[in-house]
Design a protein around this motif. Structure first.
Motif, PDB file in Angstrom:
ATOM      1  N   ARG A  44       1.097   6.766  -6.759  1.00 24.58           N
ATOM      2  CA  ARG A  44       0.171   7.578  -7.015  1.00 24.58           C
ATOM      3  C   ARG A  44       0.473   9.181  -6.686  1.00 24.58           C
ATOM      4  O   ARG A  44       0.144   9.925  -7.732  1.00 24.58           O
ATOM      5  N   HIS A  45       1.023   9.395  -5.767  1.00 23.80           N
ATOM      6  CA  HIS A  45       1.575  10.896  -5.513  1.00 23.80           C
ATOM      7  C   HIS A  45       2.309  11.442  -6.692  1.00 23.80           C
ATOM      8  O   HIS A  45       2.192  12.658  -7.066  1.00 23.80           O
TER       9      HIS A  45
ATOM     10  N   GLU B 160      -5.345   1.507  -8.714  1.00 22.11           N
ATOM     11  CA  GLU B 160      -4.542   0.688  -8.098  1.00 22.11           C
ATOM     12  C   GLU B 160      -5.098  -0.732  -8.062  1.00 22.11           C
ATOM     13  O   GLU B 160      -6.329  -1.060  -7.861  1.00 22.11           O
TER      14      GLU B 160
ATOM     15  N   LYS C 125       0.849  -1.092   0.054  1.00 16.71           N
ATOM     16  CA  LYS C 125       0.112   0.115  -0.015  1.00 16.71           C
ATOM     17  C   LYS C 125       0.887   1.187  -0.024  1.00 16.71           C
ATOM     18  O   LYS C 125       0.750   2.502  -0.510  1.00 16.71           O
TER      19      LYS C 125
ATOM     20  N   LYS D 236       0.891   4.096  -2.683  1.00 13.98           N
ATOM     21  CA  LYS D 236       0.617   5.800  -2.301  1.00 13.98           C
ATOM     22  C   LYS D 236       1.723   6.824  -2.871  1.00 13.98           C
ATOM     23  O   LYS D 236       1.372   7.495  -3.465  1.00 13.98           O
TER      24      LYS D 236
END
Length: 121
Positions: free
Chosen positions: A18-19, A30, A11, A15
């Motif tokens: 994604r950022h 995702e 995860k 994250k």
């Protein structure tokens, strides 16, 4: 807006990716393993898949083979994103259908460079 499917069982990695991707103007989805990723690609193919190697249920290599044998169209570009850095691993990923390869940990500049190489950034 280009779409990227981030496939990783971590995860935290999802994250971070994604950022970075959102700062590069990607819409990000995702998946926690290769099977979930394949299911998502079957519904709507992203422009690019950022793919982890080692995952439960279906590994990155298994996903690549399944994607190659699927009717997913257009086929998304695939950037393998992993800690596996041996030349044998890199060759196996490319032979299985990966378009590019990036090492973890990665930063914005490295990821942007790889996405440019595959023609999606």
């Amino acid at each position: 807006m280009k779409t990227c499917l981030v496939v990783d069982d971590s995860k935290v990695i999802r994250k971070v990716a994604r950022h970075i991707l959102e700062t590069l103007n990607f819409r990000v989805e995702e998946a926690g393993d290769g099977q979930e990723a394949l299911n998502r690609c079957t519904v709507a193919a992203p422009d690019v898949v950022l793919l982890d190697w080692n995952m439960p249920v279906m590994s990155g290599m298994e996903f690549l083979r399944a994607l190659g044998n699927s009717a997913v169209s257009p086929r998304p570009k695939v950037v393998f994103c992993t800690t596996e850095n041996g030349i044998g691993h890199i060759r196996a990923a490319i032979d299985a259908g990966a378009d590019e390869y990036v090492m973890k940990p990665f930063d914005r500049e490295t990821l942007q460079s790889k996405l440019s190489l595959v023609g999606v950034a």
